[in-house]
Design an enzyme around this catalytic site. Structure first.
Site, PDB file in Angstrom:
ATOM      1  N   GLN A  65       0.723  -1.392  -0.091  1.00  0.00           N
ATOM      2  CA  GLN A  65       0.152  -0.097   0.108  1.00  0.00           C
ATOM      3  C   GLN A  65       0.873   1.233   0.044  1.00  0.00           C
ATOM      4  OE1 GLN A  65      -1.461  -1.130   4.124  1.00  0.00           O
ATOM      5  NE2 GLN A  65      -1.452   0.928   4.297  1.00  0.00           N
ATOM      6  N   CYS A  71      -5.312   0.300   3.853  1.00  0.00           N
ATOM      7  CA  CYS A  71      -4.967  -0.927   4.376  1.00  0.00           C
ATOM      8  C   CYS A  71      -5.992  -2.127   4.217  1.00  0.00           C
ATOM      9  CB  CYS A  71      -4.402  -1.150   5.630  1.00  0.00           C
ATOM     10  SG  CYS A  71      -5.280  -0.484   6.792  1.00  0.00           S
ATOM     11  N   HIS A 361      -5.490  -0.783  11.830  1.00  0.00           N
ATOM     12  CA  HIS A 361      -5.058  -1.713  10.652  1.00  0.00           C
ATOM     13  C   HIS A 361      -5.744  -2.557  10.470  1.00  0.00           C
ATOM     14  CE1 HIS A 361      -1.919  -2.152   7.601  1.00  0.00           C
ATOM     15  NE2 HIS A 361      -1.349  -3.185   8.157  1.00  0.00           N
ATOM     16  N   ASN A 382       0.144  -8.955   5.020  1.00  0.00           N
ATOM     17  CA  ASN A 382       0.231  -7.726   5.346  1.00  0.00           C
ATOM     18  C   ASN A 382       0.177  -7.061   3.930  1.00  0.00           C
ATOM     19  OD1 ASN A 382       0.379  -5.111   6.599  1.00  0.00           O
ATOM     20  ND2 ASN A 382       2.033  -5.614   8.052  1.00  0.00           N
TER      21      ASN A 382
END
Length: 440
Positions: A65, A71, A361, A382
């Site tokens: 990102q 996210c 997040h 992630n």
């Protein structure tokens, strides 16, 4: 305010206590030359972590990102990638996050202006109005907001709307949008006050928002050609798709997903549904709704989903007890209390109540390590690139889960009856500034 100043006698006692504490002075010397995180790190925890998992569903490269707060969009699209892989036998595939980002910004602008019209009779220092003006548009979001975008606009492969400088680095674009929307708030409030056409003002501002977005992010495609090579080299061309046709062809029904949250505050009873005032992006979409459950319900649902071969969208407070470069989370990764010689302990409920915690997040659970059926470690996809952690995949010890995981999106058919029954109840409305309304 009571008159309780910091006086010289108090300062003298503080200084004397510190001088007499040899351990504190040794730590002072260490921290003068080294970051506190390196001094406080628990080597036993670091040395005990490895990324292997007994259950693992990811077989794809990581995404990035970059310098943006997208996210939740990355996590949402990453959680849906397996549906494409299973149907196409692609070796590598990525949705366009920029496409979703464009429509989210436009919809958030409309949501904000609509709220400003609705709240035009309130003073500017009203807490809700002030809160919305402080955060008129944000990169972040929630699962239900992601689902609303997919339902309205569909999805496209990354090549159909690739990244731009501004999609990967949103600060300058966001600054312009914030100025534009605050000016728009001024104008729609003035129109309401004067008995004018506030809706016409709203459309005029949105036209300018679209122009700014198109300059920064590009113009979203209306149609695209979909073709690809399988892993074995076979070529496929399915023809021309609209973004919504592509979503209908490849994605699961997002209406079948439920957001479970763990909010242990006394004011937030378990097995009740919640929503947050003024939280959303698409006007007219289904509201952002949570079912509040004990953390063990979230853990059990996540394990069941992974064992069935599907990843899990999740939201957490990622900065706590975390090593970004190693990609580790553990409840005791840093021994700050021992290092400082102070007490920092708070319950999860207390952290929410006193502003110490919120969901910051969103990521994706793609694996779990089970011992005798119980999770001891989690694999997390992630969206920070592949140069950190295990090629971008993080490792979370289960000791971190209870305190810092807040939310998961789970299919209804993987939830117990007592959770599903809550979906038919009227949700409790939390105020706009409640921490459960934070945007990942």
């Amino acid at each position: 305010m009571p008159n309780h100043p910091v006086n010289s006698e108090l300062l003298a006692s503080f200084a004397s206590d510190f001088r007499d504490d040899r351990t504190a002075r040794i730590v002072q010397n260490a921290v003068a030359e080294t970051a506190i995180s390196k001094v406080a790190i628990n080597r036993d925890v670091v040395n005990s972590i490895d990324p292997s998992m007994s259950v693992r569903v990811d077989k794809w490269p990581i995404t990035n990102q970059k310098r943006s707060g997208r996210c939740w969009l990355f996590a949402g699209l990453n959680s849906l990638k397996p549906a494409v892989y299973k149907q196409t036998k692609l070796e590598s595939f990525e949705f366009s996050q920029n496409y979703q980002h464009f429509w989210d910004k436009l919809e958030k602008a409309n949501y904000f202006l609509t709220s400003m019209i609705d709240l035009a009779d309130r003073p500017l220092d009203d807490r809700t109005v002030h809160y919305l003006l402080h955060y008129p548009i944000d990169d972040g979001g929630q699962w239900n907001m992601f689902a609303a975008l997919v339902e309205k606009y569909g999805v496209v492969p990354k090549y159909a709307m690739p990244e731009t400088e501004s999609s990967s680095n949103t600060a300058e674009m966001n600054h312009t949008l914030e100025m534009l929307l605050r000016r728009g708030a001024r104008d729609v409030r003035a129109a309401v006050s004067a008995g004018g056409d506030a809706q016409a003002v709203r459309v005029s501002v949105l036209r300018q928002v679209y122009r700014v977005l198109a300059i920064h992010l590009g113009t979203p495609p209306e149609r695209f050609i979909w073709q690809w090579h399988e892993k074995d080299g076979d070529f496929h061309r399915e023809g021309e798709f609209t973004p919504r046709e592509f979503a209908e062809r490849y994605l699961p029904d997002l209406d079948q997903y439920v957001c479970l949250v763990n909010d242990p505050r006394e004011t937030s009873p378990f097995y009740r549904s919640f929503t947050v005032d003024r939280l959303g992006n698409v006007v007219g979409a289904k509201p952002v709704t949570y079912v509040n459950v004990p953390i063990e319900v979230i853990r059990t649902a996540a394990v069941a989903t992974l064992e069935a071969g599907d990843p899990v969208w999740m939201g957490c407070d990622t900065g706590k007890q975390a090593d970004r470069n190693r990609g580790y989370w553990d409840g005791n990764l840093y021994e700050y209390e021992v290092t400082y010689g102070i007490d920092l302990a708070m319950t999860k409920a207390e952290e929410l109540e006193y502003g110490e915690a919120m969901m910051t997040h969103a990521m994706v659970f793609t694996g779990v390590d089970l011992v005798d059926g119980e999770p001891r470690r989690w694999r997390v996809e992630n969206s920070w690139g592949d140069e950190i952690a295990d090629k971008g995949f993080n490792t979370m010890n289960d000791s971190w889960f209870d305190q810092h995981v807040f939310e998961v999106a789970i299919r209804k058919d993987r939830l117990p009856a007592d959770v599903l029954a809550v979906l038919d109840t009227e949700p409790i409305v939390l105020p706009a500034w409640d921490p459960m309304g934070s945007l990942a």
